[in-house]
Design a protein around this motif. Structure first.
Motif, PDB file in Angstrom:
ATOM      1  N   LEU A 157      42.248 112.830 -17.681  1.00  0.00           N
ATOM      2  CA  LEU A 157      43.134 111.191 -16.085  1.00  0.00           C
ATOM      3  C   LEU A 157      41.846 110.083 -16.810  1.00  0.00           C
ATOM      4  O   LEU A 157      41.074 110.606 -17.296  1.00  0.00           O
ATOM      5  CB  LEU A 157      43.194 112.148 -15.019  1.00  0.00           C
ATOM      6  N   GLU A 158      43.322 109.485 -17.345  1.00  0.00           N
ATOM      7  CA  GLU A 158      42.038 107.887 -17.298  1.00  0.00           C
ATOM      8  C   GLU A 158      42.538 106.941 -16.776  1.00  0.00           C
ATOM      9  O   GLU A 158      43.546 107.219 -15.816  1.00  0.00           O
ATOM     10  CB  GLU A 158      43.126 108.092 -18.987  1.00  0.00           C
ATOM     11  N   ASP A 159      42.134 105.977 -16.937  1.00  0.00           N
ATOM     12  CA  ASP A 159      42.197 104.618 -15.963  1.00  0.00           C
ATOM     13  C   ASP A 159      43.510 104.144 -16.869  1.00  0.00           C
ATOM     14  O   ASP A 159      43.349 103.159 -16.926  1.00  0.00           O
ATOM     15  CB  ASP A 159      40.938 104.125 -16.426  1.00  0.00           C
ATOM     16  N   GLN A 160      44.050 103.820 -15.764  1.00  0.00           N
ATOM     17  CA  GLN A 160      45.556 103.224 -15.296  1.00  0.00           C
ATOM     18  C   GLN A 160      44.899 101.461 -15.773  1.00  0.00           C
ATOM     19  O   GLN A 160      46.703 100.222 -16.155  1.00  0.00           O
ATOM     20  CB  GLN A 160      46.851 103.734 -14.872  1.00  0.00           C
ATOM     21  N   ARG A 161      44.406 101.211 -15.154  1.00  0.00           N
ATOM     22  CA  ARG A 161      43.445  99.579 -15.336  1.00  0.00           C
ATOM     23  C   ARG A 161      42.604  98.820 -15.912  1.00  0.00           C
ATOM     24  O   ARG A 161      42.317  98.306 -16.571  1.00  0.00           O
ATOM     25  CB  ARG A 161      43.272  99.056 -13.893  1.00  0.00           C
ATOM     26  N   ALA A 162      42.363 100.302 -17.041  1.00  0.00           N
ATOM     27  CA  ALA A 162      41.354  99.894 -18.153  1.00  0.00           C
ATOM     28  C   ALA A 162      41.732  98.543 -18.934  1.00  0.00           C
ATOM     29  O   ALA A 162      42.872  98.345 -19.556  1.00  0.00           O
ATOM     30  CB  ALA A 162      41.142 101.525 -19.025  1.00  0.00           C
ATOM     31  N   PRO A 163      40.736  97.817 -19.150  1.00  0.00           N
ATOM     32  CA  PRO A 163      40.963  96.565 -20.550  1.00  0.00           C
ATOM     33  C   PRO A 163      41.862  97.572 -21.687  1.00  0.00           C
ATOM     34  O   PRO A 163      42.500  96.473 -22.412  1.00  0.00           O
ATOM     35  CB  PRO A 163      39.785  96.491 -20.743  1.00  0.00           C
TER      36      PRO A 163
ATOM     37  N   CYS B  86      63.187  99.674  -4.489  1.00  0.00           N
ATOM     38  CA  CYS B  86      61.647  99.172  -3.990  1.00  0.00           C
ATOM     39  C   CYS B  86      60.694  99.981  -5.370  1.00  0.00           C
ATOM     40  O   CYS B  86      59.769  99.159  -6.096  1.00  0.00           O
ATOM     41  CB  CYS B  86      60.519  99.359  -2.311  1.00  0.00           C
ATOM     42  N   PHE B  87      60.836 101.227  -5.442  1.00  0.00           N
ATOM     43  CA  PHE B  87      60.108 101.741  -6.108  1.00  0.00           C
ATOM     44  C   PHE B  87      60.525 102.108  -7.696  1.00  0.00           C
ATOM     45  O   PHE B  87      59.937 101.384  -8.657  1.00  0.00           O
ATOM     46  CB  PHE B  87      60.123 103.680  -5.771  1.00  0.00           C
ATOM     47  N   PHE B  88      62.192 101.460  -7.394  1.00  0.00           N
ATOM     48  CA  PHE B  88      62.409 101.224  -8.926  1.00  0.00           C
ATOM     49  C   PHE B  88      62.729 100.337  -9.799  1.00  0.00           C
ATOM     50  O   PHE B  88      63.892  99.639  -9.732  1.00  0.00           O
ATOM     51  CB  PHE B  88      63.902 101.873  -8.790  1.00  0.00           C
ATOM     52  N   ASP B  89      62.098  98.630  -8.467  1.00  0.00           N
ATOM     53  CA  ASP B  89      62.393  97.673  -8.169  1.00  0.00           C
ATOM     54  C   ASP B  89      62.180  97.359 -10.743  1.00  0.00           C
ATOM     55  O   ASP B  89      61.139  97.207 -10.417  1.00  0.00           O
ATOM     56  CB  ASP B  89      61.991  96.937  -7.453  1.00  0.00           C
TER      57      ASP B  89
ATOM     58  N   LYS C  32      57.022  92.244 -13.669  1.00  0.00           N
ATOM     59  CA  LYS C  32      55.486  91.451 -13.755  1.00  0.00           C
ATOM     60  C   LYS C  32      54.239  92.107 -14.182  1.00  0.00           C
ATOM     61  O   LYS C  32      53.590  91.296 -14.969  1.00  0.00           O
ATOM     62  CB  LYS C  32      55.680  91.307 -11.796  1.00  0.00           C
ATOM     63  N   THR C  33      54.640  93.460 -14.003  1.00  0.00           N
ATOM     64  CA  THR C  33      53.086  93.851 -14.725  1.00  0.00           C
ATOM     65  C   THR C  33      53.170  94.724 -15.747  1.00  0.00           C
ATOM     66  O   THR C  33      52.485  94.493 -16.929  1.00  0.00           O
ATOM     67  CB  THR C  33      53.400  95.109 -13.324  1.00  0.00           C
ATOM     68  N   ASN C  34      54.896  95.153 -16.398  1.00  0.00           N
ATOM     69  CA  ASN C  34      54.950  95.889 -17.930  1.00  0.00           C
ATOM     70  C   ASN C  34      54.358  94.430 -18.888  1.00  0.00           C
ATOM     71  O   ASN C  34      53.848  94.879 -19.800  1.00  0.00           O
ATOM     72  CB  ASN C  34      56.082  95.899 -17.534  1.00  0.00           C
ATOM     73  N   LYS C  35      54.670  94.190 -18.269  1.00  0.00           N
ATOM     74  CA  LYS C  35      54.809  92.742 -19.620  1.00  0.00           C
ATOM     75  C   LYS C  35      53.447  92.159 -20.343  1.00  0.00           C
ATOM     76  O   LYS C  35      52.960  92.094 -20.899  1.00  0.00           O
ATOM     77  CB  LYS C  35      55.109  90.998 -19.296  1.00  0.00           C
TER      78      LYS C  35
ATOM     79  N   PHE D 250      51.070  98.526 -14.810  1.00  0.00           N
ATOM     80  CA  PHE D 250      52.566  98.702 -14.380  1.00  0.00           C
ATOM     81  C   PHE D 250      51.973  98.783 -12.332  1.00  0.00           C
ATOM     82  O   PHE D 250      51.122  98.003 -12.122  1.00  0.00           O
ATOM     83  CB  PHE D 250      52.583 101.031 -14.201  1.00  0.00           C
ATOM     84  N   PRO D 251      53.551  98.765 -11.800  1.00  0.00           N
ATOM     85  CA  PRO D 251      53.101  98.391 -10.026  1.00  0.00           C
ATOM     86  C   PRO D 251      52.369  99.519  -9.299  1.00  0.00           C
ATOM     87  O   PRO D 251      52.042  98.833  -7.801  1.00  0.00           O
ATOM     88  CB  PRO D 251      55.149  98.328  -9.439  1.00  0.00           C
ATOM     89  N   TYR D 252      52.280 100.211 -10.060  1.00  0.00           N
ATOM     90  CA  TYR D 252      51.690 100.852  -8.432  1.00  0.00           C
ATOM     91  C   TYR D 252      51.390 102.385  -9.918  1.00  0.00           C
ATOM     92  O   TYR D 252      51.688 102.317 -11.425  1.00  0.00           O
ATOM     93  CB  TYR D 252      52.454 102.181  -7.858  1.00  0.00           C
ATOM     94  N   THR D 253      50.896 103.452  -9.641  1.00  0.00           N
ATOM     95  CA  THR D 253      49.794 104.104 -10.704  1.00  0.00           C
ATOM     96  C   THR D 253      50.881 105.472 -11.251  1.00  0.00           C
ATOM     97  O   THR D 253      51.789 105.483 -10.989  1.00  0.00           O
ATOM     98  CB  THR D 253      49.716 105.652  -9.822  1.00  0.00           C
ATOM     99  N   PRO D 254      50.969 104.520 -12.860  1.00  0.00           N
ATOM    100  CA  PRO D 254      52.233 105.251 -13.391  1.00  0.00           C
ATOM    101  C   PRO D 254      51.425 107.181 -14.279  1.00  0.00           C
ATOM    102  O   PRO D 254      50.605 107.005 -13.893  1.00  0.00           O
ATOM    103  CB  PRO D 254      51.783 104.505 -15.057  1.00  0.00           C
TER     104      PRO D 254
END
Ligand SMILES: Cc1ncc(COP(=O)(O)O)c(C=O)c1O
Length: 402
Positions: free
Chosen positions: A28-34, A226-229, A235-238, A242-246
């Motif tokens: 498993l990996e770090d979804q906020r890794a650079p 909310c979940f599917f907004d 905002k985050t995909n650009k 992701f806005p929550y854990t993908p």
């Protein structure tokens, strides 16, 4: 434990190719890794190729096809909005149900199960809608319950001809990545798919394409979400996040899936599905049976729903095939429960795999006393596959194999 593999011929989940299994057999990996965006931004870019859109945007939610429906509806419409839909199978029915539960006013046209989207009836209603009260038109591109493919381009043509501004929403859960789908060319505003069919992965991703027009509609869409907004995603995909854990493991699988589809070439993927489906249809003919799809123009290249003769139950065929031969066939659902069994022919499949399904279906039908001649369906498909197989140069076998 039954020796050997279960032969999986339901119309999704489909076979998991070894390459995709390996792509997901990772830590498993770090979804906020650079370096995560380098992976995700490329994935979004290449998914657009599969959806055939240059101007649209792809959203990836943890979910399934149903989640994709919900994302499409709630991000573009408001409670009380009118939508035009048609019901001709369990999935087109469930989509309408989902819309109703979100407070939309659904004009749901009842259509015989075995036919597809009634383009003329859509045209008449859209023409009469001078006030443009219809905000969205729904098309179930491939109704998996009946094996029926509808003409999305024809619905777009009607909308354009009438200059009707309704959004065009397409359920592509069992079509996208398996049969021809062209988001931009057909002016599809919201296209919904899932990971477990043409993408050959486990269930777990809703894959949604949205046009610029849909993203404009998002700005005033009042359905609670909310979940599917889309906005949170954008905002985050650009930046590739992701806005929550993908579902990172599935995203790695999706990367491999898209690579596999693009390496084969989408046109070749579609041609392969067509050829495999034709073989199944030859078998159905040879059995003396008929498809639930009423006319060739509706025939689906991803799933065939096969009618059993009166006095027999299609679900018994599937049950017996599973228990005796370890073959999974699709059941008949809802209105056609008992009247059909289904063979899913989408995803990572080849001729001999299909022959396995046909052999097992034939054996199960004969076991139940259905009057189909031993080997008849298999022989018809074999001959079709032989005749349409790619030529092989035996003198140059090594070169041909690489
Ligand atoms: C055409 C179609 N739409 C929607 C769905 C619902 O998708 P899911 O079961 O992934 O939620 C399915 C599932 O089989 C389907 O075939």
């Amino acid at each position: 434990m039954t020796p050997g593999r279960n032969a999986l011929f339901i119309p999704g989940p489909t076979n998991l190719p070894d390459a995709l299994r390996r792509a997901m057999d990772i830590a498993l990996e770090d979804q906020r890794a650079p370096d995560f965006p380098a992976f995700t931004l490329g994935l979004f870019r290449d998914l657009k190729k599969v959806f055939k859109t240059e101007t649209g945007q792809i959203f990836l939610f943890p979910g399934s096809g149903t989640g994709g429906w919900e994302a499409a509806i709630t991000n573009s419409l408001s409670p009380g909005d009118k939508v035009l839909a048609s019901v001709f199978g369990q999935f087109s029915h469930l989509w309408v149900d989902l819309c109703q539960r979100h407070g939309l006013k659904v004009e749901a046209l009842e259509v015989d199960w075995g036919e597809g989207v009634p383009v003329d009836r859509y045209a008449a209603l859209l023409e009469a809608d001078k006030a443009h009260e219809i905000k969205a038109v729904l098309v179930c591109h491939n109704e998996t319950a009946t094996g029926v493919t509808s003409d999305v381009a024809a619905v777009r043509k009607v909308l354009n001809h009438l200059k009707h501004p309704a959004l065009l929403m397409v359920d592509g859960v069992s079509s996208i990545a398996s049969i021809d789908f062209r988001m931009d060319e057909w002016g599809v505003d919201l296209a919904v798919s899932g990971s477990q069919k043409g993408f050959m992965l486990p269930t777990g991703l809703s894959i949604v394409g949205a046009s610029q027009k849909a993203l404009e509609a998002y700005k005033t869409a009042g359905c609670p979400r909310c979940f599917f907004d889309f906005g949170d995603m954008m905002k985050t995909n650009k930046d590739g996040f992701f806005p929550y854990t993908p579902a990172t493991t599935l995203l790695r699988g999706l990367r491999a899936s898209v690579d596999m589809l693009l390496a084969e070439g989408l046109d070749s993927v579609f041609a392969r599905h067509h050829r495999l489906a034709e073989g199944v249809r030859k078998a159905v003919d040879a059995w003396g049976l008929r498809l639930c799809a009423a006319e060739p123009k509706w025939y689906s290249d991803t799933v065939s729903a096969i009618c059993v003769p009166d006095g027999f139950n299609g679900n018994d065929v599937a049950k017996l095939a599973y228990l005796r031969y370890n073959l999974s066939l699709g059941l008949g659902l809802s209105k056609v429960a008992g009247r059909v069994f289904r063979i899913g022919h989408l995803g990572s499949l080849n001729d001999l795999m299909l022959l396995q399904a046909l052999a097992g279906a034939e054996m199960a039908m004969r076991d139940l006393g259905i009057d189909v001649a031993a080997g008849s369906g298999v022989a018809a498909a074999q001959e079709y596959y032989r005749k349409t197989a790619k030529p092989v140069d035996l003198g140059n076998a090594v070169a041909a194999a690489i």
